[in-house]
Scaffold this active site. Structure first.
Site, short mmCIF file in Angstrom:
data_model
loop_
_atom_site.label_atom_id
_atom_site.label_comp_id
_atom_site.label_asym_id
_atom_site.label_seq_id
_atom_site.Cartn_x
_atom_site.Cartn_y
_atom_site.Cartn_z
N HIS A 1 63.03 12.72 46.15
CA HIS A 1 62.44 13.59 47.17
C HIS A 1 61.08 13.05 47.61
O HIS A 1 60.24 12.73 46.78
CB HIS A 1 62.27 15.01 46.63
CG HIS A 1 63.55 15.79 46.63
ND1 HIS A 1 63.59 17.15 46.60
CD2 HIS A 1 64.83 15.38 46.67
CE1 HIS A 1 64.85 17.56 46.63
NE2 HIS A 1 65.63 16.50 46.66
N TYR B 1 58.62 26.09 48.13
CA TYR B 1 57.77 26.97 47.33
C TYR B 1 57.27 28.06 48.28
O TYR B 1 56.56 27.76 49.24
CB TYR B 1 56.56 26.21 46.77
CG TYR B 1 56.90 25.25 45.64
CD1 TYR B 1 57.36 23.96 45.89
CD2 TYR B 1 56.76 25.65 44.30
CE1 TYR B 1 57.66 23.08 44.85
CE2 TYR B 1 57.06 24.77 43.25
CZ TYR B 1 57.51 23.49 43.54
OH TYR B 1 57.80 22.64 42.50
N PRO C 1 55.36 27.08 35.12
CA PRO C 1 56.25 26.07 35.71
C PRO C 1 55.99 25.72 37.18
O PRO C 1 56.58 24.77 37.69
CB PRO C 1 57.64 26.69 35.55
CG PRO C 1 57.41 28.15 35.42
CD PRO C 1 56.08 28.31 34.77
N LYS D 1 55.33 20.61 35.86
CA LYS D 1 54.59 19.64 35.05
C LYS D 1 55.01 19.58 33.56
O LYS D 1 54.71 18.59 32.88
CB LYS D 1 53.08 19.95 35.10
CG LYS D 1 52.44 19.60 36.42
CD LYS D 1 52.31 18.10 36.60
CE LYS D 1 52.22 17.66 38.03
NZ LYS D 1 53.41 17.03 38.58
N TYR E 1 51.15 16.50 42.37
CA TYR E 1 52.57 16.84 42.28
C TYR E 1 53.40 15.63 41.87
O TYR E 1 54.30 15.73 41.04
CB TYR E 1 53.07 17.43 43.62
CG TYR E 1 54.41 18.11 43.47
CD1 TYR E 1 54.50 19.46 43.12
CD2 TYR E 1 55.60 17.41 43.66
CE1 TYR E 1 55.72 20.08 42.96
CE2 TYR E 1 56.83 18.02 43.49
CZ TYR E 1 56.89 19.36 43.16
OH TYR E 1 58.11 19.97 42.98
#
Ligand code: FAD
Ligand code: DHB
Length: 390
Positions: A72, A201, A293, A297, A385
């Site tokens: 991704h 998200y 979560p 990570k 990220y």
């Protein structure tokens, strides 16, 4: 029985450590208190940083993650009824994440261990660690009614948050830092195509939602729920209806629903234990720290601990010098606190806090607007990220 390193726990950290040490010719045993099926059935992480994938390659288990993992290049943030893309690849100088389930990482590592003929004990009962304030520690466990004792040079505590290793350390020798969040995540796995090519998200007045996946035909979705929510009060239909409400109109329309094949509730917690070494006992992964979560990570942090710890053991057995073992805790903790910061920040940004007023909500929205409008701010998100270097 005698080994060089006794590893407690057959989660990602224990298995990965075992595999890296095994390839360096260091003798290990992995002792797990649950069954193999139980460990493989536990649905957890899904997003691997590039550094984690590279570590899997180094451990000789990179083939399937490369063949089947989904690379991704971006994620989407959804708020105020619209989705906005964060170009992870462009903002991080060409880095990506790979969507590949923790269950598959675990399966690959278990298979590699079996092929190498290295010992892996499942269903070990009454696991206990002894003498780690000396150079002759040992591990005891009961298997099929028989008491066993393993003598070793070192114990690696890779037994997760509820494991026995951290709990065996005298309280005077350990400092803990904790934040428990006033909500949980209700997760559903379903054999339905993901709603979008990239993860979404979503921040919504009704609570956070996350659209993730395991493959092009298997989806993983989460919604924020009350911390004391009862799983059996959530029918599949109720879950899908609530998820749809928290997404933008297009995603809500595109969402393909189906029967859940797994449904569970996870609490959210930030936790760090310091130090990560006690004499001849070393902690790694969730045994030493937990992140909420939201930033994906936890598994990645377990992997970076294992990178530092495996290198330290290898250096010790090659040179007999303890330097890297001595710096393990400080080195790992520096990266742990960075990941804690990012996970706490992303959790604070995206969730509905039950007792937060309009000021906090406006701060979240202002921060999201700033993220989209500022390349500096979105770069900070992207570089965290995809994973800070280790
Ligand atoms: P664990 O996976 O907990 O493994 C520890 C092992 O030790 C277990 O097998 C346990 O059975 C065993 N054990 C426990 N006690 C004993 C004992 N006394 N004796 C012997 N064995 C014992 N992380 C990410 O990086 N990305 C994500 O996208 C992500 N999503 C997540 C989503 C959810 C819903 C949850 C709950 C977690 C998520 N995580 C994610 C976190 C990630 O799953 C964990 O950080 C990861 O499992 C840590 O691995 P570990 O091996 O350290 O611990
Ligand atoms: C998944 C879990 C996460 O916590 C996250 O941030 C992204 C994806 C998942 O399970 O797919």
């Amino acid at each position: 029985m005698r080994v060089q390193v006794a590893i407690i726990g057959a989660g990602p950290s224990g298995l990965l450590l075992g595999q890296l040490l095994n390839r360096a010719g260091i003798e290990t045993i992995v002792i797990e208190n649950k069954s193999q099926d139980y460990v493989l059935g536990r649905i957890r992480a899904g997003v691997l940083e590039q550094g984690t994938v590279e570590l899997l390659e180094q451990a000789g288990v990179g083939a399937r993650v490369h063949a089947e993992g989904l690379v991704h290049h971006g994620i989407e943030l959804c708020f105020g009824g619209a989705r906005h893309r964060i170009d992870l690849n462009g903002l991080s100088g060409g880095k990506n994440v790979t969507v590949y389930g923790q269950t598959e990482v675990t399966r690959d590592l278990m298979n590699a261990r079996q092929e190498a003929g290295a010992t892996l004990i499942f269903c070990a009962e009454q696991v206990s660690v002894h003498g780690f304030d000396t150079a002759k520690p040992s591990v005891r466990y009961v298997k099929d009614g028989v008491q066993n004792e393993i003598h070793c040079d070192f114990i690696a505590g890779c037994d997760g948050f509820h494991g026995v290793c951290r709990q065996s350390v005298p309280t005077s020798a350990i400092t803990t830092h904790e934040r428990v969040y006033p909500f949980g995540w209700l997760g559903v796995l379903s054999d339905t195509p993901p709603v979008s090519d990239e993860l979404i998200y979503a921040r919504h007045e009704r609570g956070f939602a996350l659209c993730s996946m395991r493959s092009r035909s298997r989806s993983r979705y989460y919604i924020q729920c009350a911390v004391d929510e009862k799983l059996d009060t959530w029918s599949d239909q109720a879950f899908w209806d609530e998820l749809r409400r928290r997404l933008d109109e297009k995603a809500a329309d595109m969402l393909v629903t189906g029967p859940s094949i797994e449904k569970s509730i996870a609490p959210l917690r930030s936790f760090v234990a310091e130090p990560m070494r006690f004499g001849t006992l070393f902690l790694a992964g969730d045994a030493a720290h937990i992140v909420p979560p939201t930033g994906a990570k936890g598994l990645n942090l377990a992997a970076s601990d294992v990178h530092y710890l495996s290198s330290a053991f290898i250096e010790f057995y090659e040179s007999r010098k303890p330097g890297a073992l001595d710096t393990y805790s400080n080195k790992s903790l520096r990266r742990v606190w960075m990941a804690e910061r990012f996970s706490w920040w992303m959790t604070s940004l995206m969730h509905k806090f039950p007792d937060a007023g309009s000021f906090t909500e406006n701060m979240q929205l202002a921060e999201l607007e700033y993220l989209l409008g500022s390349e500096a701010a979105s770069t900070a998100l992207a570089e965290n990220y995809v994973g800070l270097p280790f």
